[in-house]
Each structure stands twice: as C-alpha cells, then as structure tokens.
Design a protein around this motif. Structure first.
Motif, PDB file in Angstrom:
ATOM      1  N   THR A  22      39.887  32.119  34.052  1.00 47.72           N
ATOM      2  CA  THR A  22      40.060  33.232  35.170  1.00 47.72           C
ATOM      3  C   THR A  22      39.032  34.473  34.778  1.00 47.72           C
ATOM      4  O   THR A  22      38.681  35.310  35.818  1.00 47.72           O
ATOM      5  CB  THR A  22      41.339  33.518  35.263  1.00 47.72           C
ATOM      6  N   SER A  26      36.604  35.991  37.467  1.00 51.14           N
ATOM      7  CA  SER A  26      36.462  37.306  37.804  1.00 51.14           C
ATOM      8  C   SER A  26      35.127  38.056  37.482  1.00 51.14           C
ATOM      9  O   SER A  26      35.037  39.401  38.348  1.00 51.14           O
ATOM     10  CB  SER A  26      37.526  38.129  37.129  1.00 51.14           C
ATOM     11  N   GLN A  27      34.322  37.828  36.867  1.00 52.09           N
ATOM     12  CA  GLN A  27      33.031  38.323  36.855  1.00 52.09           C
ATOM     13  C   GLN A  27      31.972  37.697  37.575  1.00 52.09           C
ATOM     14  O   GLN A  27      30.831  38.426  37.784  1.00 52.09           O
ATOM     15  CB  GLN A  27      32.611  38.207  35.320  1.00 52.09           C
ATOM     16  N   TRP A  73      38.788  38.734  46.591  1.00 53.03           N
ATOM     17  CA  TRP A  73      39.079  37.487  45.266  1.00 53.03           C
ATOM     18  C   TRP A  73      39.162  37.926  43.885  1.00 53.03           C
ATOM     19  O   TRP A  73      39.763  37.481  43.286  1.00 53.03           O
ATOM     20  CB  TRP A  73      37.844  36.511  45.634  1.00 53.03           C
ATOM     21  N   VAL A  74      38.544  39.032  43.633  1.00 53.02           N
ATOM     22  CA  VAL A  74      38.560  39.617  42.078  1.00 53.02           C
ATOM     23  C   VAL A  74      39.991  40.098  41.939  1.00 53.02           C
ATOM     24  O   VAL A  74      40.542  39.931  40.971  1.00 53.02           O
ATOM     25  CB  VAL A  74      37.605  40.799  42.029  1.00 53.02           C
ATOM     26  N   VAL A  77      42.086  36.837  41.436  1.00 50.06           N
ATOM     27  CA  VAL A  77      41.623  36.245  40.150  1.00 50.06           C
ATOM     28  C   VAL A  77      42.286  37.179  39.131  1.00 50.06           C
ATOM     29  O   VAL A  77      42.729  36.671  37.964  1.00 50.06           O
ATOM     30  CB  VAL A  77      40.167  36.117  40.223  1.00 50.06           C
ATOM     31  N   HIS A  78      42.264  38.500  39.266  1.00 44.83           N
ATOM     32  CA  HIS A  78      42.896  39.341  38.248  1.00 44.83           C
ATOM     33  C   HIS A  78      44.449  39.222  38.082  1.00 44.83           C
ATOM     34  O   HIS A  78      44.909  39.351  36.958  1.00 44.83           O
ATOM     35  CB  HIS A  78      42.597  40.912  38.539  1.00 44.83           C
ATOM     36  N   HIS A  81      44.694  36.179  36.226  1.00 44.53           N
ATOM     37  CA  HIS A  81      44.055  36.291  34.881  1.00 44.53           C
ATOM     38  C   HIS A  81      45.242  36.859  33.877  1.00 44.53           C
ATOM     39  O   HIS A  81      45.293  36.670  32.711  1.00 44.53           O
ATOM     40  CB  HIS A  81      43.046  37.043  34.868  1.00 44.53           C
TER      41      HIS A  81
END
Length: 131
Positions: A22, A26-27, A73-74, A77-78, A81
């Motif tokens: 994840t 995220s990157q 989406w970030v 995903v964060h 994560h």
C-alpha cells in the motif's frame, strides 16, 4: 536473538507485506509528477459543489471540495496503509508492524555481524558475502 527474529517474522510478515504494497501504491500518482507528467497540482480545482442554503463552514474546520482523480485514491490507500480502515485495532497492528520492522533491521544486522565474526574466528575465507 535468532529465535525472536524468526518468530516475529512469521507473525508480522503478512502485515509488513500489506504495508509495503500500500505504501508503493500510494506513491504511484507522484511518479507522474516526478517524470514530467501532469500532476494533480497542475490541474485546476473543480468548482465547489452547491451547498444547502444557510450552511456555513464551522470556524474550527476548513471546508473544501472533495478531492478527485488520483488524489482521492491516495486518501483511500493511505487509510489502508495506516490501518485506519480497520479501526483502532488496525492502527495498533500497523504501529506494531512498524516497530517490528525496526526490530528486524537491528536484529538482522546483529545476526549478520555475529555470523561474520564466527566465520572470521573459524579462519574461513573472510569477506562480506559468502555462500
């Protein structure tokens, strides 16, 4: 030390794999910005949606439109994560996994140094790597 290193790796291996995957995902939106693509920072911000009549943003908050595109989406995903998606238990597991990663770094280095010294004491071929 080797016993603890082995047992903790069995327990936290899956969680560390989840956190690493994840973290990489995220990157992905940032890769486009780094390699000359159009990033979200270059895109115009969408107009704020219509708010109900009489609504005012509370003073303690900053009201902005919801993020769209890769930025939304970030955020998802964060939360995956950091474990926030799974509640307080997920956050605790993510924190313990981070601490386990620190432990694996130090204990792995310590085990390597012990093996290197042991090899040197037995008068075997010196070197940083061996078979």
């Amino acid at each position: 030390m080797r016993k603890y290193h082995r047992w903790l790796s069995v327990i936290f291996g899956v969680f560390l794999l989840w956190i690493s995957i994840t973290g990489v995902i995220s990157q992905i939106p940032m890769w486009g910005e780094m390699f000359g693509g159009e990033g979200d920072a270059d895109r115009p911000v969408a107009a704020a949606p219509a708010v109900p009549a009489g609504f005012t943003c509370p003073e303690s908050m900053v009201c902005r439109p919801k993020p769209s595109g890769s930025r939304s989406w970030v955020g998802v995903v964060h939360h995956l994560h950091s474990g926030e998606t799974f509640g307080p238990l997920g956050t605790v597991i993510a924190t313990l996994s981070g601490l386990a990663l620190v432990f694996f770094s130090f204990s792995g280095l310590w085990l390597y140094i012990q093996m290197w010294r042991n090899r040197k004491d037995r008068a075997l071929k010196p070197g940083w790597f061996w078979k």
